[in-house]
Design a protein around this motif. Structure first.
Motif, mmCIF file in Angstrom:
data_model
loop_
_atom_site.group_PDB
_atom_site.id
_atom_site.type_symbol
_atom_site.label_atom_id
_atom_site.label_comp_id
_atom_site.label_asym_id
_atom_site.label_seq_id
_atom_site.Cartn_x
_atom_site.Cartn_y
_atom_site.Cartn_z
ATOM 1 N N HIS A 145 0.847 -1.198 0.000
ATOM 2 C CA HIS A 145 0.000 0.000 0.000
ATOM 3 C C HIS A 145 0.882 1.248 0.000
ATOM 4 N N GLY A 146 0.503 2.225 -0.814
ATOM 5 C CA GLY A 146 1.217 3.497 -0.828
ATOM 6 C C GLY A 146 2.491 3.447 -1.652
ATOM 7 N N PRO A 147 3.135 4.613 -1.842
ATOM 8 C CA PRO A 147 4.306 4.689 -2.710
ATOM 9 C C PRO A 147 5.639 4.439 -2.023
ATOM 10 N N GLN A 148 5.648 4.265 -0.681
ATOM 11 C CA GLN A 148 6.925 4.234 0.035
ATOM 12 C C GLN A 148 7.834 3.098 -0.416
ATOM 13 N N GLU A 149 7.264 1.932 -0.681
ATOM 14 C CA GLU A 149 8.087 0.796 -1.107
ATOM 15 C C GLU A 149 8.856 1.149 -2.376
ATOM 16 N N PHE A 150 8.182 1.730 -3.356
ATOM 17 C CA PHE A 150 8.831 2.057 -4.618
ATOM 18 C C PHE A 150 9.819 3.218 -4.457
ATOM 19 N N MET B 273 -0.221 -9.770 -3.313
ATOM 20 C CA MET B 273 -0.578 -9.435 -1.939
ATOM 21 C C MET B 273 -1.991 -8.880 -1.859
ATOM 22 N N HIS B 274 -2.374 -8.047 -2.828
ATOM 23 C CA HIS B 274 -3.729 -7.505 -2.830
ATOM 24 C C HIS B 274 -4.759 -8.630 -2.909
ATOM 25 N N ARG C 43 -12.544 3.778 7.536
ATOM 26 C CA ARG C 43 -11.436 3.976 6.591
ATOM 27 C C ARG C 43 -10.600 2.703 6.452
ATOM 28 N N ILE C 44 -10.353 2.045 7.560
ATOM 29 C CA ILE C 44 -9.578 0.807 7.498
ATOM 30 C C ILE C 44 -10.329 -0.249 6.704
ATOM 31 N N GLN C 45 -11.641 -0.348 6.924
ATOM 32 C CA GLN C 45 -12.432 -1.344 6.209
ATOM 33 C C GLN C 45 -12.511 -1.043 4.716
ATOM 34 N N ARG C 46 -12.522 0.253 4.350
ATOM 35 C CA ARG C 46 -12.544 0.605 2.927
ATOM 36 C C ARG C 46 -11.203 0.349 2.270
ATOM 37 N N SER C 47 -10.126 0.334 3.065
ATOM 38 C CA SER C 47 -8.772 0.183 2.516
ATOM 39 C C SER C 47 -8.130 -1.083 3.054
ATOM 40 N N ARG C 48 -8.771 -2.212 2.829
ATOM 41 C CA ARG C 48 -8.251 -3.454 3.383
ATOM 42 C C ARG C 48 -6.864 -3.761 2.847
ATOM 43 N N ARG C 49 -6.569 -3.302 1.631
ATOM 44 C CA ARG C 49 -5.265 -3.585 1.052
ATOM 45 C C ARG C 49 -4.137 -2.849 1.764
ATOM 46 N N ALA C 50 -4.478 -1.927 2.657
ATOM 47 C CA ALA C 50 -3.449 -1.286 3.476
ATOM 48 C C ALA C 50 -2.874 -2.256 4.497
#
Length: 494
Positions: free
Chosen positions: A95-100, A152-153, A180-187
């Protein structure tokens, strides 16, 4: 099964994130193996392309090593940098750009170290060798990391590879956080319960499946009992500063992490800095700015990119134009007034994907069917106004390609908020929505890579406002990469 926001989600697995048998360690090991494999193949390929298969060719300079040694050293350094920049850290995966961003930083650090060593030793390491290896390797790392992320998603959609979280805090802010957590389960988080102030309980119907585990003052003991991996403090209204600190102390040595949600939401990391005052971490939030050097770079990059893409795509665009002209009467292009930066109108250009009477039929269709949960933005599946060719163009967003002309003349950006219709602007009943117009609208954006037409009006606005205030050049690059995936799989497009 759990229903959230109209979407049915599977119950989360109880598999733990951390520990010897946790999924995080297994996943990080897989990334290490594939990091090593990709870097090795890239470095061997760079050596072969530049010097052939002769392993003994030497670097120019006094007492210089052979290139096979450089290949091994650079490869090992690169893999180590991927670890030192924490690009395999479980908390940034999926989730998010930090990994890249960390992958890019590791590649840059590797290049910088090799350049400095070459300068100090006067070893003349081939620039062609490095310029082939580093950019190609970075791209390869990003591609396979994206493939792992897709896997992973899929796992997280099935309730796997999640961290078990207990939300602690006031009732209203806890409800908002859980949604918000439930809407973004892929986080990567799964809420297994909540702790509210004594005597409080959830009143909204969509919270009925969230267990109330106890009072906030007992959160640490409850987290241990429930085998939680994180305690998420959604707000401090129900706890004093001393009690919040005490919670952190009580979690020490338990293996349970503490997450603190700031009161100000939808603010990205680059705008936030911290300064401690008497042990109190104060978060400084920079006021968003809508002009300056990074805007100049964005506009210059947008126009140059649009020019190159139009030059490369000229012939395919002619083929599409011919198909449109042959299969339905009317013009090739569809021009529609949209509202741009500072509420200035402009004519947005698209390939025509509808019959010529589409605009006259919109009111009838608006009355018959509105997009679900959307009071302003009109979108419908199986729109009868769309031509057969237009349906294909829309599915893969080919109809959007002529907007590159809008980018070239300065009306739009490659990445930005969705360009609204004047009728939509007239229906805005919230002043905050108008902040989307502080930047140029984009061909793609967070709204597109997060679901496009499948998004509700409120979610679309939230994403556009987040982008407007927090965008960065690196973030734009990530959105473009995500757009490629959204287009190829036709997600949310109709």
């Amino acid at each position: 099964m759990v229903a959230t926001g109209g979407e049915t989600l599977r119950r989360a697995s109880t598999q733990r994130m951390f520990g010897a048998r946790g999924w995080a360690r297994k996943y990080e090991l897989r990334l290490f193996v594939t990091d090593t494999l990709v870097v090795s193949l890239v470095m061997i390929g760079a050596h072969a392309v530049r010097f052939g298969w002769d392993p003994l060719v030497g670097v120019t300079g006094h007492a210089s090593p052979a290139y096979w040694q450089v290949t091994v050293i650079v490869g090992v350094l690169w893999v180590l940098q991927l670890g030192w920049t924490r690009s395999r850290e479980a908390l940034v995966l999926g989730h998010g750009p930090q990994e890249f961003q960390r992958v890019v930083r590791a590649s840059w650090n590797t290049f910088t170290i090799v350049a400095i060593v070459g300068f100090l030793t006067q070893w003349q390491v081939s620039r062609g060798y490095l310029l082939f290896a580093i950019p190609l390797g970075t791209a390869a790392l990003a591609v396979y990391r994206a493939a792992w992320r897709t896997w992973m998603h899929g796992q997280r959609d099935r309730g796997e590879l999640l961290a078990q979280v207990i939300v602690v805090g006031p009732m209203l802010t806890s409800q908002q956080m859980i949604r918000r957590i439930q809407r973004s389960r892929r986080a990567g988080y799964s809420v297994i319960g909540a702790c509210l102030p004594a005597g409080h309980q959830f009143v909204d119907a969509d919270m009925h499946d969230i267990p109330l585990l106890g009072a906030v003052e007992n959160a640490a003991e409850i987290a241990k009992r429930e085998n939680a991996e994180f305690v998420l403090l959604s707000g401090t209204d129900a706890m004093s500063l001393r009690e919040s600190r005490q919670l952190g102390w009580e979690l020490e040595g338990t293996g349970i992490g503490l997450i603190v949600a700031p009161a100000m939401v939808d603010v990205a990391g680059p705008r936030v800095s911290m300064s401690p005052v008497e042990g109190l971490p104060l978060l400084h939030v920079d006021i968003p700015r809508f002009e300056g050097g990074k805007y100049f770079l964005k506009e210059a990059g947008d126009r140059l990119t649009a020019l190159m893409l139009l030059a490369v795509g000229a012939v395919p665009m002619l083929v599409v134009a011919a198909l449109i002209k042959v299969t339905s009467p009317g013009p090739v292009f569809f021009r529609q007034e949209r509202i741009g930066r500072d509420h200035e109108p402009f004519a947005m250009i698209k390939f025509r994907s509808m019959y010529v009477d589409a605009e006259h039929r919109i009111q009838e269709l608006r009355e018959r069917q509105r997009a679900e949960g959307n009071e302003v933005l009109f979108k419908m599946k199986d729109d009868p106004r769309v031509t057969p060719v237009g349906r294909f163009l829309r599915r893969f967003s080919i109809d959007e390609v002529p907007q590159l002309i809008n980018v070239l003349v300065g009306d739009m950006s490659i990445v930005g908020p969705r360009p609204p219709l004047r009728t939509e602007v007239e229906q805005w009943d919230d002043a905050r929505v108008g902040r989307r117009q502080l930047v140029k609208p984009g061909i793609t954006g967070l709204w597109q890579v997060s679901g496009r037409s499948d998004l509700s009006w409120d979610e679309s606005v939230r994403l556009d406002l987040y982008y407007t205030e927090n965008w960065s050049l690196a973030g734009d690059f990530v959105i473009v990469l995500r757009t490629v995936g959204a287009v190829l799989f036709g997600r949310g497009a109709y």
